[in-house]
Design a protein around this motif. Structure first.
Motif, PDB file in Angstrom:
ATOM      1  N   LEU A  83       0.838  -1.208   0.000  1.00 38.12           N
ATOM      2  CA  LEU A  83       0.000   0.000   0.000  1.00 38.12           C
ATOM      3  C   LEU A  83       0.871   1.256   0.000  1.00 38.12           C
ATOM      4  CD1 LEU A  83      -2.894  -0.994   2.438  1.00 38.12           C
ATOM      5  CD2 LEU A  83      -3.129  -0.389   0.014  1.00 38.12           C
ATOM      6  N   LEU A  84       2.006   1.183   0.729  1.00 37.65           N
ATOM      7  CA  LEU A  84       2.868   2.367   0.840  1.00 37.65           C
ATOM      8  C   LEU A  84       3.605   2.670  -0.463  1.00 37.65           C
ATOM      9  CD1 LEU A  84       4.227   1.798   4.458  1.00 37.65           C
ATOM     10  CD2 LEU A  84       2.786   3.690   3.689  1.00 37.65           C
ATOM     11  N   THR A  85       3.572   1.728  -1.415  1.00 37.78           N
ATOM     12  CA  THR A  85       4.256   2.005  -2.692  1.00 37.78           C
ATOM     13  C   THR A  85       3.383   2.791  -3.661  1.00 37.78           C
ATOM     14  OG1 THR A  85       3.475   0.000  -3.817  1.00 37.78           O
ATOM     15  CG2 THR A  85       5.530  -0.186  -2.553  1.00 37.78           C
ATOM     16  N   PHE A  86       2.075   2.865  -3.390  1.00 36.16           N
ATOM     17  CA  PHE A  86       1.192   3.553  -4.340  1.00 36.16           C
ATOM     18  C   PHE A  86       1.295   5.071  -4.154  1.00 36.16           C
ATOM     19  CE2 PHE A  86      -1.029  -0.544  -3.923  1.00 36.16           C
ATOM     20  CZ  PHE A  86      -1.359  -0.826  -5.241  1.00 36.16           C
ATOM     21  N   PRO A  87       1.490   5.802  -5.245  1.00 32.70           N
ATOM     22  CA  PRO A  87       1.499   7.263  -5.085  1.00 32.70           C
ATOM     23  C   PRO A  87       0.122   7.805  -4.714  1.00 32.70           C
ATOM     24  CG  PRO A  87       1.613   6.641  -7.412  1.00 32.70           C
ATOM     25  CD  PRO A  87       1.727   5.373  -6.628  1.00 32.70           C
ATOM     26  N   ASN A  88      -0.917   7.021  -5.022  1.00 34.88           N
ATOM     27  CA  ASN A  88      -2.291   7.480  -4.773  1.00 34.88           C
ATOM     28  C   ASN A  88      -2.884   6.843  -3.508  1.00 34.88           C
ATOM     29  OD1 ASN A  88      -2.241   5.016  -6.022  1.00 34.88           O
ATOM     30  ND2 ASN A  88      -4.065   5.340  -7.274  1.00 34.88           N
ATOM     31  N   VAL A  89      -2.008   6.474  -2.587  1.00 29.24           N
ATOM     32  CA  VAL A  89      -2.471   6.015  -1.267  1.00 29.24           C
ATOM     33  C   VAL A  89      -1.821   6.908  -0.221  1.00 29.24           C
ATOM     34  CG1 VAL A  89      -2.384   4.145   0.429  1.00 29.24           C
ATOM     35  CG2 VAL A  89      -2.891   3.631  -1.963  1.00 29.24           C
ATOM     36  N   LEU A  90      -2.646   7.449   0.647  1.00 30.96           N
ATOM     37  CA  LEU A  90      -2.158   8.347   1.695  1.00 30.96           C
ATOM     38  C   LEU A  90      -2.535   7.708   3.025  1.00 30.96           C
ATOM     39  CD1 LEU A  90      -1.069  11.042   2.660  1.00 30.96           C
ATOM     40  CD2 LEU A  90      -3.218  12.101   2.010  1.00 30.96           C
ATOM     41  N   ILE A  91      -1.528   7.435   3.835  1.00 28.91           N
ATOM     42  CA  ILE A  91      -1.787   6.743   5.107  1.00 28.91           C
ATOM     43  C   ILE A  91      -1.311   7.612   6.265  1.00 28.91           C
ATOM     44  CG2 ILE A  91      -1.284   4.689   6.512  1.00 28.91           C
ATOM     45  CD1 ILE A  91      -0.963   3.093   3.964  1.00 28.91           C
ATOM     46  N   THR A  92      -2.175   7.795   7.256  1.00 30.37           N
ATOM     47  CA  THR A  92      -1.740   8.392   8.518  1.00 30.37           C
ATOM     48  C   THR A  92      -1.937   7.337   9.598  1.00 30.37           C
ATOM     49  OG1 THR A  92      -3.925   9.427   8.744  1.00 30.37           O
ATOM     50  CG2 THR A  92      -2.135  10.808   7.917  1.00 30.37           C
ATOM     51  N   SER A  93      -1.250   7.552  10.710  1.00 30.91           N
ATOM     52  CA  SER A  93      -1.117   6.492  11.708  1.00 30.91           C
ATOM     53  C   SER A  93      -2.159   6.622  12.829  1.00 30.91           C
ATOM     54  CB  SER A  93       0.311   6.572  12.238  1.00 30.91           C
ATOM     55  OG  SER A  93       0.528   5.694  13.279  1.00 30.91           O
TER      56      SER A  93
END
Ligand code: NAI
Length: 336
Positions: free
Chosen positions: A283-293
């Motif tokens: 998931l972290l490799t996608f430029p169009n995925v934004l993850i906050t913790s």
């Protein structure tokens, strides 16, 4: 009343510094689980967060150590075996609402960042790359936003989206009359919401019937190129199906504040370690995925409210008053 405070974070400690007379707090960095539960010897109450695992074995140890109250600093309680707590007669209290605005505003911040690619622009400009290639977003104005779950947080999010000039479709078995009266949202069936929405935001609790509600079948019903926002609970989404949907372009992006396997990862600095979770790594490799913790709740107002209500819950118990914020297996069944 001696309180063992688990999963202590630096950001919250100052809000719990001024405890009312009669309450004393010992702060533990460790999460509460069956390994750390023996630390509760000599305490009367445990104060827990979403990363603490209050399963049956843990609660049994609490019972043996004469813990009289489980005070959650969260709204969600899916990490507590309520039946076990009932069995050992340890009441569980929570903070049902602290700031729905904190979470709804974070959901909208994630959506805006994802759509306008702020996360990528920030990194690019710092690298003196001032190119605009690949940063095209779309106007939120005039788009259709599907809000699944219009309780405290979902209803605030719906109003924020209305403010951007979006059409809001809502799905919830319990309708919010205010949203209808103020022409903020139109309630529709889930299939219609999936089929009509350009953006879908999840605001339902994690229950057996909502577990993995976003999966291959539901994603197939969505508009091609929709954006998905989840600030609720990670397990609402089947992460493998999400990855497939992103790879095929069925979903144009995802903004996630929660992840099914976040325990042991979120809230921690793992920057010098090898990430073992392959789905999160992908998931972290996608430029169009934004993850906050899991930070949607993280405002000063919410933290102050969490401390205030937690102290009130503990004092209500200690002084023998009713427990308005108690959750039990029985109340849980009635509300689902
Ligand atoms: P709430 O209880 O006020 O609203 C939940 C709504 O979901 C209710 O209106 C309920 O009728 C609806 N619902 C239940 N089952 C449903 C289903 N199968 N389909 C559609 N709707 C359904 O809860 P609130 O305060 O709005 O919180 C929502 C969730 O947000 C919490 O359960 C929690 O998981 C999450 N949360 C996340 C935080 C974060 O920091 N990321 C902080 C606080 C809450």
């Amino acid at each position: 009343m001696k309180i063992a405070f688990f999963s202590t974070h630096r950001f919250e400690k100052s809000f719990f510094a001024e405890n009312p007379p009669g309450l004393s707090i010992s702060f533990f960095d460790a999460a509460l689980n069956r390994q750390t539960a023996p630390l509760t010897q000599g305490f009367d109450c445990v104060c827990c967060f979403v990363s603490d695992q209050l399963d049956s074995a843990t609660i049994e140890i609490l019972h043996r150590n004469k813990i009289r109250l489980i005070a959650l600093r969260s709204a969600g309680y899916n990490n507590v075996d309520l039946a076990a707590a009932d069995r050992f007669k340890i009441p569980v209290v929570r903070v049902p609402a602290y700031s729905p605005h904190a979470v709804a505003e974070h959901a909208s911040a994630l959506l805006l960042s994802l759509n306008r690619k702020i996360h990528r622009a920030f990194m690019r400009v710092r690298d003196l790359n001032f190119s605009l290639e690949g940063l095209v977003g779309f106007d939120l104005y005039g788009k259709t936003v599907g809000v699944i779950g219009t309780g405290r947080i979902g209803s605030v999010f719906a109003r924020i989206m209305k403010g951007y000039g979006c059409a809001v479709l809502a799905y919830d078995p319990i309708q919010d009359e205010g949203l209808i009266r103020d022409s903020v949202a139109k309630y529709v069936g889930l299939s219609e919401l999936y089929g009509q929405s350009d953006i879908i935001s999840l605001h339902v609790p994690l229950l057996p019937q909502t577990n993995h509600m976003i999966n291959k079948a539901s994603v197939a019903q969505m508009r091609r190129g929709a954006l998905l926002v989840n600030t609720s609970r990670g397990a609402l989404i089947n992460a493998s199906d999400l990855i497939e949907a992103l790879k095929s372009g069925q979903l144009a992006g995802a903004a996630l504040d929660v992840y099914e396997e976040e325990e042991g990862i979120f809230f921690k600095d793992l920057s010098d370690q090898i990430l073992q979770d392959d789905l999160l790594a992908r998931l972290l490799t996608f430029p169009n995925v934004l993850i906050t913790s899991h930070q949607a709740f993280l405002t000063r107002e919410a933290l102050a409210k969490i401390a205030e209500i937690t102290f009130r819950n503990i004092l209500d118990f200690e002084q023998g008053r009713g427990l308005p914020n108690q959750v039990s297996a029985e109340t849980h069944l009635r509300s689902t």
